[in-house]
Design an enzyme around this catalytic site. Structure first.
Site, PDB file in Angstrom:
ATOM      1  N   GLU A 265       6.345  36.704  13.649  1.00 56.14           N
ATOM      2  CA  GLU A 265       7.111  37.514  12.702  1.00 56.14           C
ATOM      3  C   GLU A 265       6.531  38.922  12.627  1.00 56.14           C
ATOM      4  O   GLU A 265       7.266  39.907  12.553  1.00 56.14           O
ATOM      5  CB  GLU A 265       7.095  36.889  11.302  1.00 56.14           C
ATOM      6  CG  GLU A 265       7.840  35.583  11.208  1.00 56.14           C
ATOM      7  CD  GLU A 265       7.772  35.012   9.818  1.00 56.14           C
ATOM      8  OE1 GLU A 265       8.814  35.013   9.129  1.00 56.14           O
ATOM      9  OE2 GLU A 265       6.673  34.573   9.399  1.00 56.14           O
TER      10      GLU A 265
ATOM     11  N   TYR B 191      21.876  56.847  -5.577  1.00 53.99           N
ATOM     12  CA  TYR B 191      21.878  55.614  -4.788  1.00 53.99           C
ATOM     13  C   TYR B 191      21.554  55.850  -3.322  1.00 53.99           C
ATOM     14  O   TYR B 191      21.032  54.966  -2.641  1.00 53.99           O
ATOM     15  CB  TYR B 191      23.181  54.826  -4.936  1.00 53.99           C
ATOM     16  CG  TYR B 191      24.452  55.614  -4.767  1.00 53.99           C
ATOM     17  CD1 TYR B 191      24.937  55.940  -3.513  1.00 53.99           C
ATOM     18  CD2 TYR B 191      25.178  56.008  -5.884  1.00 53.99           C
ATOM     19  CE1 TYR B 191      26.118  56.653  -3.372  1.00 53.99           C
ATOM     20  CE2 TYR B 191      26.357  56.719  -5.746  1.00 53.99           C
ATOM     21  CZ  TYR B 191      26.827  57.039  -4.482  1.00 53.99           C
ATOM     22  OH  TYR B 191      27.987  57.746  -4.339  1.00 53.99           O
TER      23      TYR B 191
ATOM     24  N   GLU C  88       8.370  37.980  -1.663  1.00 55.24           N
ATOM     25  CA  GLU C  88       8.114  38.299  -3.056  1.00 55.24           C
ATOM     26  C   GLU C  88       7.387  39.645  -3.178  1.00 55.24           C
ATOM     27  O   GLU C  88       7.698  40.454  -4.045  1.00 55.24           O
ATOM     28  CB  GLU C  88       7.263  37.209  -3.721  1.00 55.24           C
ATOM     29  CG  GLU C  88       7.982  35.899  -3.913  1.00 55.24           C
ATOM     30  CD  GLU C  88       7.852  34.922  -2.748  1.00 55.24           C
ATOM     31  OE1 GLU C  88       7.725  35.374  -1.574  1.00 55.24           O
ATOM     32  OE2 GLU C  88       7.897  33.708  -3.009  1.00 55.24           O
TER      33      GLU C  88
ATOM     34  N   LYS D  90      16.132  36.998   3.767  1.00 53.24           N
ATOM     35  CA  LYS D  90      15.465  36.842   5.063  1.00 53.24           C
ATOM     36  C   LYS D  90      16.281  35.850   5.883  1.00 53.24           C
ATOM     37  O   LYS D  90      15.927  34.672   6.014  1.00 53.24           O
ATOM     38  CB  LYS D  90      14.028  36.355   4.844  1.00 53.24           C
ATOM     39  CG  LYS D  90      13.167  36.353   6.077  1.00 53.24           C
ATOM     40  CD  LYS D  90      11.730  35.983   5.730  1.00 53.24           C
ATOM     41  CE  LYS D  90      10.852  35.987   6.955  1.00 53.24           C
ATOM     42  NZ  LYS D  90       9.457  35.606   6.626  1.00 53.24           N
TER      43      LYS D  90
END
Length: 135
Positions: A22, A54, A74, A99
């Site tokens: 990863e 934004y 997290e 994810k």
């Protein structure tokens, strides 16, 4: 009740995760952001400086995804929330990090974490209604 600016599906490639592949190969992350604001101020002034831009938030989200790797989504969500709360008009933020290519051995559609943070930190469970009553 607050007004909300939403960004949905901000996508970038990052190298987050606990596995070596990863970190080495990277993968796509998708982020949804809901920023609580008081739109009465900006709608009255019609001035971008009185709200949360934004476009800038979208760039901040991508910068966090593409930034230094972390093990957990997290942690990525916390970093994004902290970046959004730097905007003067942001009262609170809800961040969902998806994810969709997580290394899971069974068929799945998505893995995500959703966090909510305010300028003073997260509201403890059940305090949302009490906070709204106090406004």
């Amino acid at each position: 009740m607050r007004d909300t600016i939403r960004l949905t599906g901000v996508r970038a490639r990052g190298n987050h995760g606990v596995f070596d592949h990863e970190r080495a190969d990277g993968q796509d992350f998708v982020v949804d952001v809901a920023v609580e604001v008081d739109a009465r101020v900006s709608s009255g002034s019609d001035d971008l400086a009185d709200t949360v831009h934004y476009g800038v938030v979208a760039e901040q989200v991508v910068a966090e995804i593409e930034g230094g790797p972390v093990d957990l989504i997290e942690t990525l969500a916390e970093r994004i929330a902290a970046a959004v709360l730097t905007h003067r008009a942001a009262l609170a933020v809800e961040v969902t990090v998806h994810k969709p290519q997580a290394p899971i051995t069974v068929p799945f559609t998505d893995v995500s974490i959703t966090i909510r943070r305010t300028r003073g930190g997260a509201l403890p469970e059940g305090d949302d209604a009490r906070a709204e009553e106090e406004e």
